[in-house]
Structure formats: C-alpha cells, structure tokens
Design a protein around this motif. Structure first.
Motif, PDB file in Angstrom:
ATOM      1  N   LEU A  84      86.476  44.415  15.477  1.00 10.32           N
ATOM      2  CA  LEU A  84      87.856  44.556  15.955  1.00 10.32           C
ATOM      3  C   LEU A  84      87.934  44.267  17.453  1.00 10.32           C
ATOM      4  O   LEU A  84      88.840  43.565  17.918  1.00 10.32           O
ATOM      5  N   LEU A 124      85.793  42.452  19.144  1.00  9.75           N
ATOM      6  CA  LEU A 124      85.529  41.033  19.357  1.00  9.75           C
ATOM      7  C   LEU A 124      86.773  40.208  19.023  1.00  9.75           C
ATOM      8  O   LEU A 124      87.049  39.199  19.691  1.00  9.75           O
ATOM      9  N   GLY A 125      87.530  40.635  17.996  1.00  8.49           N
ATOM     10  CA  GLY A 125      88.772  39.943  17.665  1.00  8.49           C
ATOM     11  C   GLY A 125      89.768  40.002  18.807  1.00  8.49           C
ATOM     12  O   GLY A 125      90.408  39.003  19.148  1.00  8.49           O
ATOM     13  N   VAL A 126      89.869  41.184  19.439  1.00  4.25           N
ATOM     14  CA  VAL A 126      90.780  41.344  20.584  1.00  4.25           C
ATOM     15  C   VAL A 126      90.364  40.411  21.713  1.00  4.25           C
ATOM     16  O   VAL A 126      91.183  39.687  22.289  1.00  4.25           O
ATOM     17  N   GLY A 159      88.531  37.707  21.490  1.00  7.26           N
ATOM     18  CA  GLY A 159      88.709  36.323  21.063  1.00  7.26           C
ATOM     19  C   GLY A 159      90.157  35.877  21.156  1.00  7.26           C
ATOM     20  O   GLY A 159      90.461  34.787  21.649  1.00  7.26           O
ATOM     21  N   LEU A 160      91.064  36.747  20.707  1.00  6.00           N
ATOM     22  CA  LEU A 160      92.486  36.396  20.743  1.00  6.00           C
ATOM     23  C   LEU A 160      92.969  36.241  22.176  1.00  6.00           C
ATOM     24  O   LEU A 160      93.714  35.315  22.504  1.00  6.00           O
ATOM     25  N   ALA A 191      91.831  33.036  23.611  1.00 10.58           N
ATOM     26  CA  ALA A 191      92.308  31.821  22.937  1.00 10.58           C
ATOM     27  C   ALA A 191      93.698  31.413  23.424  1.00 10.58           C
ATOM     28  O   ALA A 191      94.051  30.244  23.376  1.00 10.58           O
ATOM     29  N   ALA A 196     100.130  39.536  22.453  1.00 13.85           N
ATOM     30  CA  ALA A 196      99.446  39.347  21.175  1.00 13.85           C
ATOM     31  C   ALA A 196      98.378  40.415  20.976  1.00 13.85           C
ATOM     32  O   ALA A 196      98.269  41.020  19.906  1.00 13.85           O
ATOM     33  N   ILE A 203      99.804  43.841  20.101  1.00 15.27           N
ATOM     34  CA  ILE A 203     100.182  43.955  18.686  1.00 15.27           C
ATOM     35  C   ILE A 203      98.931  44.158  17.832  1.00 15.27           C
ATOM     36  O   ILE A 203      98.873  45.040  16.970  1.00 15.27           O
ATOM     37  N   LEU A 204      97.896  43.357  18.120  1.00 19.29           N
ATOM     38  CA  LEU A 204      96.656  43.456  17.354  1.00 19.29           C
ATOM     39  C   LEU A 204      96.012  44.831  17.509  1.00 19.29           C
ATOM     40  O   LEU A 204      95.525  45.418  16.539  1.00 19.29           O
ATOM     41  N   VAL A 245      97.841  47.304  15.433  1.00 22.86           N
ATOM     42  CA  VAL A 245      97.521  47.130  14.013  1.00 22.86           C
ATOM     43  C   VAL A 245      96.132  47.687  13.717  1.00 22.86           C
ATOM     44  O   VAL A 245      95.918  48.375  12.718  1.00 22.86           O
ATOM     45  N   GLY A 246      95.195  47.415  14.632  1.00 25.24           N
ATOM     46  CA  GLY A 246      93.818  47.850  14.420  1.00 25.24           C
ATOM     47  C   GLY A 246      93.641  49.350  14.462  1.00 25.24           C
ATOM     48  O   GLY A 246      92.678  49.878  13.914  1.00 25.24           O
ATOM     49  N   ILE A 249      99.993  39.055   9.511  1.00 27.55           N
ATOM     50  CA  ILE A 249      99.974  39.495  10.915  1.00 27.55           C
ATOM     51  C   ILE A 249      99.057  38.581  11.717  1.00 27.55           C
ATOM     52  O   ILE A 249      99.424  38.082  12.785  1.00 27.55           O
ATOM     53  N   LEU A 306     100.023  35.841  14.701  1.00 25.91           N
ATOM     54  CA  LEU A 306      99.463  35.904  16.057  1.00 25.91           C
ATOM     55  C   LEU A 306      98.846  34.582  16.482  1.00 25.91           C
ATOM     56  O   LEU A 306      98.811  34.254  17.657  1.00 25.91           O
ATOM     57  N   LEU A 330      98.259  28.419  17.974  1.00 30.75           N
ATOM     58  CA  LEU A 330      96.993  27.876  18.480  1.00 30.75           C
ATOM     59  C   LEU A 330      96.554  26.688  17.639  1.00 30.75           C
ATOM     60  O   LEU A 330      96.840  26.624  16.448  1.00 30.75           O
ATOM     61  N   LEU A 348      89.136  32.197  14.271  1.00 30.37           N
ATOM     62  CA  LEU A 348      89.750  33.351  14.937  1.00 30.37           C
ATOM     63  C   LEU A 348      90.524  34.187  13.916  1.00 30.37           C
ATOM     64  O   LEU A 348      90.458  35.415  13.916  1.00 30.37           O
ATOM     65  N   LEU A 387      88.191  36.281  12.008  1.00 32.95           N
ATOM     66  CA  LEU A 387      87.702  37.385  12.831  1.00 32.95           C
ATOM     67  C   LEU A 387      88.758  38.483  12.964  1.00 32.95           C
ATOM     68  O   LEU A 387      88.458  39.668  12.964  1.00 32.95           O
ATOM     69  N   LEU A 388      90.026  38.086  13.058  1.00 34.27           N
ATOM     70  CA  LEU A 388      91.094  39.073  13.229  1.00 34.27           C
ATOM     71  C   LEU A 388      91.366  39.806  11.927  1.00 34.27           C
ATOM     72  O   LEU A 388      91.614  41.019  11.917  1.00 34.27           O
ATOM     73  N   PRO A 419      88.134  42.158   9.164  1.00 35.94           N
ATOM     74  CA  PRO A 419      87.864  43.584   9.340  1.00 35.94           C
ATOM     75  C   PRO A 419      88.982  44.464   8.787  1.00 35.94           C
ATOM     76  O   PRO A 419      88.721  45.549   8.270  1.00 35.94           O
ATOM     77  N   LEU A 420      90.221  43.973   8.876  1.00 36.30           N
ATOM     78  CA  LEU A 420      91.343  44.780   8.390  1.00 36.30           C
ATOM     79  C   LEU A 420      91.403  44.787   6.857  1.00 36.30           C
ATOM     80  O   LEU A 420      92.048  45.651   6.270  1.00 36.30           O
ATOM     81  N   ALA A 471     105.128  44.290  12.639  1.00 38.39           N
ATOM     82  CA  ALA A 471     104.103  43.636  13.448  1.00 38.39           C
ATOM     83  C   ALA A 471     104.204  42.121  13.318  1.00 38.39           C
ATOM     84  O   ALA A 471     104.066  41.392  14.308  1.00 38.39           O
ATOM     85  N   MET A 499     106.534  36.424  19.648  1.00 33.87           N
ATOM     86  CA  MET A 499     105.611  36.079  20.729  1.00 33.87           C
ATOM     87  C   MET A 499     105.148  34.630  20.579  1.00 33.87           C
ATOM     88  O   MET A 499     105.154  33.862  21.549  1.00 33.87           O
TER      89      MET A 499
END
Lengths: 265, 225
Positions: free
Chosen positions: A156, A158-160, A162-163, A166, A176, A179-180, A183-184, B150, B154, B158, B164, B167-168, B171-172, B214, B221
C-alpha cells in the motif's frame, strides 16, 4: 433581526477563536518552517535520551525470556516498528483528509512525506520479524495473517509512492494520493483484527491487554521507551522531509530566496 | 426521477457500447479460462491436489481477469471526452459512475460467473461446492469492479498505467480473495459457510456505498489535469 445576525457574523469573522487562528497559522509555510527549525534540536535530544535508555533497558537490564532466551530482545525494534508502520498510515490518511477537505498545502506535504517513512518502518518490522522467526518458528517466512497483512501494508505504501511519482503535477498527485490513502485506510482495521479473525502462528497481543498484561514489567518499560523513541524519530524525519518538500515547492517564493541568500552570505 | 433516468441511460449506453465491441466481453472470459488452464499444466493432473487448490485458482483467476478488464473501464471515455461531459453534467457524478461500474460488471463479470461451473467441474468440485463458489463470486466480483474502478479513476490520465494499477488495486483485493476462496474451501469439506458469505456481503455493501464517492473524487482529479 437579519442585519443583527449578519453583524454578529462579521464580528465573529473579525475575531476568530484561538483554534481557528492556530489552524490558519499552521497552514502558513513560513511559520511552519521557522517553528519546525526551532523544534528539531529538542526532538533530537529527546530521541537520543529515549533511544539510549530504551536500548540499555532492553538489551542489558531486562531479564531473558524463560522460553525464548535472549532472542526475544528483537522485540525492542520489531514491535515499535510494527506499531509505527500502522500509526504512520493513520497520520498519512488524516493529513490526506485535511488536504482534501481544506485544500491545505502543508497537509499535502505532510501526507506525501509520510509514505517513504512508513514504508521504511514496515520494511524494518518485516525484516526483524523474519530474523526472529527463523530460530523461533524454524522458518524465515510463515504465511500467517499478521505477517501477510504487514506485507500488504508495504505494498500500500509502495502504491502511494508510485502514484505520487507517476503524476507530473504535484498538487494533482497529492489529491490522488489523498484519495488512495483514505481508501487504503480500510486495510488498517483488517490488519489489526486479523489476529482475532484468523487464529494462527503469530502470538496474540501481549501489551494492549490492560487488565492483565502478559509481559513482565521489566520487559515492558524498555519496550515503551523504545516505542517513544521510534515515535520521536518519526516526528523528526517527518519534519525534515516536509521542510524539504516545502522548500522544493516554494522555490520561486521570496522567503525561500531570502533563506538561500542568508545561507550564502 | 431525472437522476433515475440519467442512471439508466448511462447504464444502457455502456452495455450497448460493450456489446458492439464484443472482444471486451470475450477477452476477460478467455483470460479467465486460460489462467485456470495453466494451473493443472504447471502443477500436475492429480485430481486430489487440483480439488484442494481449485478455490484459490478460481479466485485468483477471477481477480486477474477483473484487473485486466478494469483497465478499459474509463479509458475510451477519457480519451474521447465523454468523461468530461459526465463530470460537467448536473447529475451527481458518484451515481453516474455507479451506473458505469454496474454496466462494466454486467458485461465483464457475469459471463465469468456463467463459465465458472464448467471450470469447477473440471477441477472435480461437487455440486453444492460449485453453488457456494458461484455465490462467493456473485458477492465478490462487484466488490472487485468497484474497488478496481477507484484505481482506474486515479490512473486514467496516465500513459502507461498497467503496472501501477496492479500495484494500487491488488492489495485492496486481498480481503475478497481470502474470504471468497476460504468459503469454497470450507464448503468443500462440508462445513457451513454463512460467516464468510456474510462478510463478503458486508464488503459488497461497503463497496457499493463508499467506492462511488472515491471514484467520483478521483475522476474529477483526473479530468482536471
């Protein structure tokens, strides 16, 4: 009646309460930079004191465990790191919420600065846990719920990261990430309650059981000292990272230029 | 009334668009069956072993198929400007995206559900277990669609967002995977699975109520970039 109400309103606007004033001042980058600069030396001192006493207590004065011998001493690093890994995520999500609701730039920077620190703590918790697991469980890695949840937490973070890297525009990227992060946060309770949900290899909580803690007091005190040290260390690195981010974003501003001139001169 | 009409028209439009590009329906389906085919080939044809790992395989394949399908959830609408119009429309965006995700689930996940019994039989699961597998997928795949949306919202602006997104989102997806495959596993050994199903249903309620907010925030955004 109506004009009266608006009069009262305008008075309230002119004399905002203590909290409102503090809140707005907090949001000012210059103020934050100055205050954090004054605060940092004191935090370093506090950190050094807590770390030395905690390590001395944990490695020297605490008795060896009747079952695990001296290997249990790794908890003085492992447990605080694991606590911090979740605490940092909370800080990140809360500042993310503040950034989303009030569009406060400072909260954005705090949130963004949290992610690498949190990932670091999570990594330390995983590595120390696996070092402890080898002699105790006979395996470097066990697919136990809490370990897995910690690993997911790392992803989680690493996702933050990475986002955020990016998206080019850093203010957009901050939104962004906010929001992530919100959610996480759903994942944090799952980590916490996984101990109760799946009954597995990892030992249950020993410290938070207030009625009858199953850890000896001589072992507990160094642990709490180390937890304090980790928390102060988090505060230090968060302030340093946020100051850095702040200078980078405010580079074209007058006060940053003055700062640079002062340094050079 | 207006909102209901707008909701239905978005739903209808998306389903129609999907039916005109049939590969959007068939690609996840093919992917799902291919991934499940790879496991027996990699692990060996022992029926007992396959029976044990079947729940995990089905769910992992469903997860990956959902991830793959999610990528084109908003992509073409973002590129041709439909998404901007949707953001600008007077109807609440969170409801409009709910319609879009629902349409996406209908065309990408429901065919998967129809194929599942066939794959489950090939792994040697018995009829009651297959029923439970279908139930978990029915409850779980909408969660995957909503949570995946979600991540897509986001990253839609891109250029190369595939890794990516994984990766986002992956995990969820973990809680759904755990309870979904665990329910099938428990059912295979003849035990009641109410608990897991309730938890999956709770996740579904949570996803349907919270995820659209979300998604809407993330889309706003992404569009403003």
């Amino acid at each position: 009646m109506n004009s009266n109400a608006s009069h009262v309103n305008s008075v309230a606007m002119k004399n905002p309460g203590f909290f409102t004033r503090w809140f707005h001042r907090m949001a000012s980058p210059v103020w934050f930079y100055q205050i954090s600069g004054k605060l940092l030396p004191w935090l370093w001192v506090l950190f050094a004191v807590l770390l030395v006493t905690g390590l001395y207590g944990g490695l020297v004065t605490a008795p060896a465990d009747y079952q695990q011998g001296d290997s249990f001493r790794i908890i003085y690093v492992h447990v605080p790191a694991a606590w911090m890994s979740m605490f940092v995520y909370m800080v990140m999500a809360v500042s993310g919420a503040i950034a989303l609701i009030w569009r406060m730039k400072l909260a954005e920077m705090v949130m963004v600065s949290c992610a690498p620190i949190g990932a670091g703590f999570t990594f330390i918790a995983l590595v120390t846990g696996s070092l402890w697991g080898k002699p105790m469980w006979g395996a470097w890695w066990v697919w136990d719920a809490r370990l897995t949840a910690e690993l997911i937490l790392l992803f989680l973070y690493l996702g933050v990261i990475g986002l955020y890297s990016a998206i080019e525009d850093k203010r957009m990227a901050s939104r962004a990430v906010a929001i992530l992060a919100l959610v996480g946060i759903v994942n944090i309770p799952i980590i916490h309650y996984s101990v109760e949900w799946w009954n597995t290899l990892h030992q249950g909580a020993t410290v938070t059981k207030f009625d009858k803690p199953s850890i000896h007091i001589d072992m507990l005190i160094p642990l709490l000292l180390m937890a304090g040290a980790f928390k102060v260390f988090f505060a230090i690195s968060l302030l340093l990272r946020t100051r850095n981010e702040l200078l980078e974003r405010e580079l074209p501003r007058q006060w940053v230029k003055q700062l640079v001139e002062e340094k050079d001169g | 009334m207006h909102i209901a009409k707008a909701f239905l028209s978005v739903l209808k439009r998306d389903v129609t668009v999907a039916f005109r590009h049939r590969n959007e329906i068939f690609n996840p389906l093919l992917f799902f069956s291919l991934v499940t085919l790879l496991f027996p080939l990699g692990i060996g044809p022992s029926p007992k072993l396959l029976q044990t790992i079947a729940p995990g395989i089905l769910w992992v394949a469903a997860l990956l198929a959902a991830l793959l399908a999610a990528d084109n959830l908003f992509r073409s609408d973002y590129e041709d400007g439909t998404l901007e119009q949707l953001v600008l429309s007077p109807q609440p965006l969170s409801l409009m995206v709910t319609a879009k995700v629902l349409a996406h689930w209908l065309v990408s996940a429901v065919p998967l559900l129809l194929l599942t019994p066939l794959l489950a039989v090939s792994f040697g699961l018995d009829a009651p277990t297959i029923g439970v597998a279908l139930l978990t997928l029915l409850l779980g795949t909408p969660v995957l669609s909503f949570v995946g949306a979600i991540g897509v919202a986001l990253t839609v602006s891109l250029k190369r967002s595939g890794m990516l997104l994984a990766l986002l989102v992956l995990p969820l997806y973990v809680p759904v995977l755990i309870f979904g495959s665990n329910a099938i596993d428990t059912a295979a050994s003849g035990l009641p699975v109410n608990g897991q199903l309730y938890l999956l249903a709770a996740m579904l309620v949570l996803a349907v109520t919270l995820a659209p907010l979300a998604i809407a925030a993330a889309l706003k955004m992404s569009v403003s970039q």
